[in-house]
Design a protein around this motif. Structure first.
Motif, PDB file in Angstrom:
ATOM      1  N   PHE A  40       0.835  -1.204   0.000  1.00  0.00           N
ATOM      2  CA  PHE A  40       0.000   0.000   0.000  1.00  0.00           C
ATOM      3  C   PHE A  40       0.869   1.253   0.000  1.00  0.00           C
ATOM      4  O   PHE A  40       0.628   2.189  -0.765  1.00  0.00           O
ATOM      5  CB  PHE A  40      -0.942   0.004   1.210  1.00  0.00           C
ATOM      6  CG  PHE A  40      -1.734   1.266   1.330  1.00  0.00           C
ATOM      7  CD1 PHE A  40      -2.862   1.463   0.538  1.00  0.00           C
ATOM      8  CD2 PHE A  40      -1.363   2.254   2.221  1.00  0.00           C
ATOM      9  CE1 PHE A  40      -3.592   2.637   0.641  1.00  0.00           C
ATOM     10  CE2 PHE A  40      -2.086   3.432   2.328  1.00  0.00           C
ATOM     11  CZ  PHE A  40      -3.212   3.625   1.539  1.00  0.00           C
ATOM     12  N   MET A  41       1.875   1.288   0.864  1.00  0.00           N
ATOM     13  CA  MET A  41       2.732   2.462   0.984  1.00  0.00           C
ATOM     14  C   MET A  41       3.496   2.721  -0.318  1.00  0.00           C
ATOM     15  O   MET A  41       3.640   3.875  -0.736  1.00  0.00           O
ATOM     16  CB  MET A  41       3.681   2.294   2.178  1.00  0.00           C
ATOM     17  CG  MET A  41       2.934   2.324   3.511  1.00  0.00           C
ATOM     18  SD  MET A  41       3.817   1.628   4.924  1.00  0.00           S
ATOM     19  CE  MET A  41       5.256   2.637   5.038  1.00  0.00           C
ATOM     20  N   ASN A  42       3.976   1.669  -0.969  1.00  0.00           N
ATOM     21  CA  ASN A  42       4.710   1.836  -2.226  1.00  0.00           C
ATOM     22  C   ASN A  42       3.796   2.269  -3.374  1.00  0.00           C
ATOM     23  O   ASN A  42       4.243   2.938  -4.297  1.00  0.00           O
ATOM     24  CB  ASN A  42       5.460   0.562  -2.598  1.00  0.00           C
ATOM     25  CG  ASN A  42       6.747   0.413  -1.830  1.00  0.00           C
ATOM     26  OD1 ASN A  42       7.438   1.390  -1.550  1.00  0.00           O
ATOM     27  ND2 ASN A  42       7.081  -0.810  -1.476  1.00  0.00           N
ATOM     28  N   GLU A  43       2.526   1.904  -3.322  1.00  0.00           N
ATOM     29  CA  GLU A  43       1.604   2.237  -4.404  1.00  0.00           C
ATOM     30  C   GLU A  43       0.854   3.543  -4.168  1.00  0.00           C
ATOM     31  O   GLU A  43       0.632   4.308  -5.105  1.00  0.00           O
ATOM     32  CB  GLU A  43       0.589   1.106  -4.597  1.00  0.00           C
ATOM     33  CG  GLU A  43       1.221  -0.161  -5.135  1.00  0.00           C
ATOM     34  CD  GLU A  43       0.253  -1.336  -5.173  1.00  0.00           C
ATOM     35  OE1 GLU A  43      -0.961  -1.134  -4.935  1.00  0.00           O
ATOM     36  OE2 GLU A  43       0.709  -2.459  -5.428  1.00  0.00           O
ATOM     37  N   ALA A  44       0.461   3.837  -2.934  1.00  0.00           N
ATOM     38  CA  ALA A  44      -0.443   4.954  -2.664  1.00  0.00           C
ATOM     39  C   ALA A  44       0.251   6.223  -2.164  1.00  0.00           C
ATOM     40  O   ALA A  44      -0.330   7.298  -2.260  1.00  0.00           O
ATOM     41  CB  ALA A  44      -1.494   4.518  -1.652  1.00  0.00           C
ATOM     42  N   GLN A  47       5.545   8.597  -3.628  1.00  0.00           N
ATOM     43  CA  GLN A  47       6.603   8.053  -4.485  1.00  0.00           C
ATOM     44  C   GLN A  47       7.985   8.674  -4.233  1.00  0.00           C
ATOM     45  O   GLN A  47       8.896   8.473  -5.025  1.00  0.00           O
ATOM     46  CB  GLN A  47       6.232   8.173  -5.967  1.00  0.00           C
ATOM     47  CG  GLN A  47       4.899   7.538  -6.330  1.00  0.00           C
ATOM     48  CD  GLN A  47       4.854   6.049  -6.006  1.00  0.00           C
ATOM     49  OE1 GLN A  47       5.758   5.311  -6.361  1.00  0.00           O
ATOM     50  NE2 GLN A  47       3.822   5.620  -5.319  1.00  0.00           N
ATOM     51  N   LYS A  48       8.162   9.410  -3.153  1.00  0.00           N
ATOM     52  CA  LYS A  48       9.484   9.936  -2.802  1.00  0.00           C
ATOM     53  C   LYS A  48      10.333   8.888  -2.099  1.00  0.00           C
ATOM     54  O   LYS A  48      11.533   9.033  -1.996  1.00  0.00           O
ATOM     55  CB  LYS A  48       9.357  11.156  -1.888  1.00  0.00           C
ATOM     56  CG  LYS A  48       8.797  12.378  -2.563  1.00  0.00           C
ATOM     57  CD  LYS A  48       8.743  13.543  -1.598  1.00  0.00           C
ATOM     58  CE  LYS A  48       8.083  14.736  -2.236  1.00  0.00           C
ATOM     59  NZ  LYS A  48       7.927  15.836  -1.274  1.00  0.00           N
ATOM     60  N   HIS A  49       9.678   7.832  -1.600  1.00  0.00           N
ATOM     61  CA  HIS A  49      10.364   6.799  -0.837  1.00  0.00           C
ATOM     62  C   HIS A  49      10.026   5.418  -1.376  1.00  0.00           C
ATOM     63  O   HIS A  49       9.006   5.219  -2.020  1.00  0.00           O
ATOM     64  CB  HIS A  49       9.936   6.838   0.632  1.00  0.00           C
ATOM     65  CG  HIS A  49      10.128   8.149   1.288  1.00  0.00           C
ATOM     66  ND1 HIS A  49       9.074   9.004   1.538  1.00  0.00           N
ATOM     67  CD2 HIS A  49      11.233   8.767   1.749  1.00  0.00           C
ATOM     68  CE1 HIS A  49       9.541  10.089   2.125  1.00  0.00           C
ATOM     69  NE2 HIS A  49      10.844   9.980   2.268  1.00  0.00           N
ATOM     70  N   ASP A  50      10.908   4.476  -1.072  1.00  0.00           N
ATOM     71  CA  ASP A  50      10.646   3.054  -1.265  1.00  0.00           C
ATOM     72  C   ASP A  50      10.509   2.448   0.127  1.00  0.00           C
ATOM     73  O   ASP A  50      11.253   2.814   1.039  1.00  0.00           O
ATOM     74  CB  ASP A  50      11.814   2.352  -1.978  1.00  0.00           C
ATOM     75  CG  ASP A  50      11.836   2.616  -3.466  1.00  0.00           C
ATOM     76  OD1 ASP A  50      10.755   2.631  -4.088  1.00  0.00           O
ATOM     77  OD2 ASP A  50      12.942   2.797  -4.008  1.00  0.00           O
ATOM     78  N   LYS A  67      14.060   7.440  -2.701  1.00  0.00           N
ATOM     79  CA  LYS A  67      14.186   6.947  -4.071  1.00  0.00           C
ATOM     80  C   LYS A  67      15.315   7.701  -4.757  1.00  0.00           C
ATOM     81  O   LYS A  67      15.476   8.907  -4.575  1.00  0.00           O
ATOM     82  CB  LYS A  67      12.892   7.165  -4.854  1.00  0.00           C
ATOM     83  CG  LYS A  67      11.864   6.122  -4.609  1.00  0.00           C
ATOM     84  CD  LYS A  67      10.762   6.215  -5.637  1.00  0.00           C
ATOM     85  CE  LYS A  67       9.834   5.023  -5.497  1.00  0.00           C
ATOM     86  NZ  LYS A  67       8.774   5.041  -6.492  1.00  0.00           N
ATOM     87  N   ALA A  68      16.091   6.987  -5.562  1.00  0.00           N
ATOM     88  CA  ALA A  68      17.159   7.618  -6.331  1.00  0.00           C
ATOM     89  C   ALA A  68      16.537   8.463  -7.429  1.00  0.00           C
ATOM     90  O   ALA A  68      15.595   8.043  -8.095  1.00  0.00           O
ATOM     91  CB  ALA A  68      18.066   6.557  -6.938  1.00  0.00           C
TER      92      ALA A  68
END
Length: 81
Positions: A40-44, A47-50, A67-68
Motif C-alpha cells: 500500500f505504501m509503495n503504491e499509494a 513516491q518519494k520513498h521506497d 528513491k534515487a
C-alpha cells in the motif's frame, strides 16, 4: 507476540490511517499485514520513498529509503543525443 514497526514515519504515513507498532499473536497475521502495508505504501504514497520490510525474530521492520533521482535533465524530446 509479533510486532510491525515503521522505522521512520514519513509525512504520507502520518496522514494515513496506518498504525505503527502493531502487535499480533500470530506470525502469519503479522507477515500478511506487513506485506499489505508495504504494498500500500509503495503504491499509494507520494513516491518519494521506497518501503521494504525485513523480519527479525518476532519483529517486522519496515524501512524507508529515499528513491534515487533518475532524471537526466533531458526532456525526452529526442534532440539531446
Amino acid at each position: 507476540m509479533f510486532t510491525i514497526n515503521i522505522e521512520k514515519e514519513c509525512g504520507c504515513f502520518k496522514k494515513s490511517d496506518l498504525e505503527n507498532n502493531q502487535s499480533f499473536e500470530d506470525k502469519d497475521d503479522a507477515l500478511i499485514e506487513a506485506m499489505n502495508m508495504v504494498n500500500f505504501m509503495n503504491e499509494a504514497f507520494c513516491q518519494k520513498h521506497d518501503f521494504i520490510f525485513s523480519e527479525d525474530g518476532h519483529n517486522f521492520q519496515i524501512a524507508v529509503n529515499e528513491k534515487a533521482k533518475t532524471h537526466s535533465g533531458c526532456c525526452g524530446g529526442g534532440h539531446c543525443s
